[in-house]
Design an enzyme around this catalytic site. Sequence first.
Site, PDB file in Angstrom:
ATOM      1  N   CYS A 102     -60.749  23.679   4.946  1.00 15.67           N
ATOM      2  CA  CYS A 102     -59.986  23.432   3.719  1.00 15.67           C
ATOM      3  C   CYS A 102     -60.583  22.273   2.927  1.00 15.67           C
ATOM      4  O   CYS A 102     -61.175  22.458   1.880  1.00 15.67           O
ATOM      5  CB  CYS A 102     -58.524  23.157   4.053  1.00 15.67           C
ATOM      6  SG  CYS A 102     -57.487  22.840   2.608  1.00 15.67           S
TER       7      CYS A 102
ATOM      8  N   CYS B  87     -50.802  19.674   3.888  1.00 18.85           N
ATOM      9  CA  CYS B  87     -51.741  19.930   2.798  1.00 18.85           C
ATOM     10  C   CYS B  87     -51.114  20.889   1.793  1.00 18.85           C
ATOM     11  O   CYS B  87     -50.479  21.878   2.187  1.00 18.85           O
ATOM     12  CB  CYS B  87     -53.030  20.525   3.369  1.00 18.85           C
ATOM     13  SG  CYS B  87     -54.211  21.080   2.114  1.00 18.85           S
TER      14      CYS B  87
ATOM     15  N   CYS C  71     -83.089  15.804  -4.215  1.00 17.76           N
ATOM     16  CA  CYS C  71     -83.578  14.634  -3.482  1.00 17.76           C
ATOM     17  C   CYS C  71     -82.626  14.292  -2.344  1.00 17.76           C
ATOM     18  O   CYS C  71     -81.543  14.864  -2.215  1.00 17.76           O
ATOM     19  CB  CYS C  71     -83.741  13.441  -4.424  1.00 17.76           C
ATOM     20  SG  CYS C  71     -82.173  12.770  -5.027  1.00 17.76           S
TER      21      CYS C  71
END
Length: 239
Positions: A103, A134, A197
């Site tokens: 999640c 949540c 990078c």
Amino acid sequence: MLRLPKLLLSSLGRRKQRPGVSKIHAVEGCAHRFCFSCMKEHVKSKLLHGMLPGCPQQGCTTKLSVEGSKMFLSSRLFEIMVERIREGQIPPTQKIYCPYPKCSALMSLSELIHPMQESSSNYTPVDAATLRKCVKCRGSFCMRCKVPWHDRMTCFDYKRMFPHARPEDAKLQNLAQQRLWRQCVRCKHMIEFAEGCYHMTCICGYEFCYTCGKEWKEKKATCTCPLWEERNIIRNDMD
């Protein structure tokens, strides 16, 4: 009077742009103008490195909007940009991420679901002090320890029993070692290198070197690792 052939007149009337000439994009809000393909790569690079893209003009502080950037975004990049904007709107002290790896939703502390708000709650008042759910996956977790809910165990006992890693993360840790994933030292989220990078910016804002894990300070590396490798720069599967 000179009369031009009809064929020549017809071709002059419908002259087209020469092949290879790029479209020009004017940035919304400041009107700085850039090559369309360059803008597309600029937006993509910023989003994949955890930043919200702005106008590339040096010194310009204009931030790009989602609406004004739609033409540059794939469906995945669109979702990332929406999330980046949301991250910027939540104060750092109010940010919290779902600890479940599948999640990892970003929420503010005020958004968390309190167990006592549910009519079928079987939790005690003691649980209610640190237990939250949540808003996306509805998973229960401890907002103090930032881990899935440690039922019938205090935060002190949990940290004493598992001082370094969560027991349910054993498979994730093993997979991370196999695939050379890095774990952010600040928020503990796993990060997989995709392209570009080795200067990483986590979703929590922490910057570090992907090769050795050392922190970047004031946009500068604190290690001597190479910044990039050519094979990681060119990739087209996100277009």
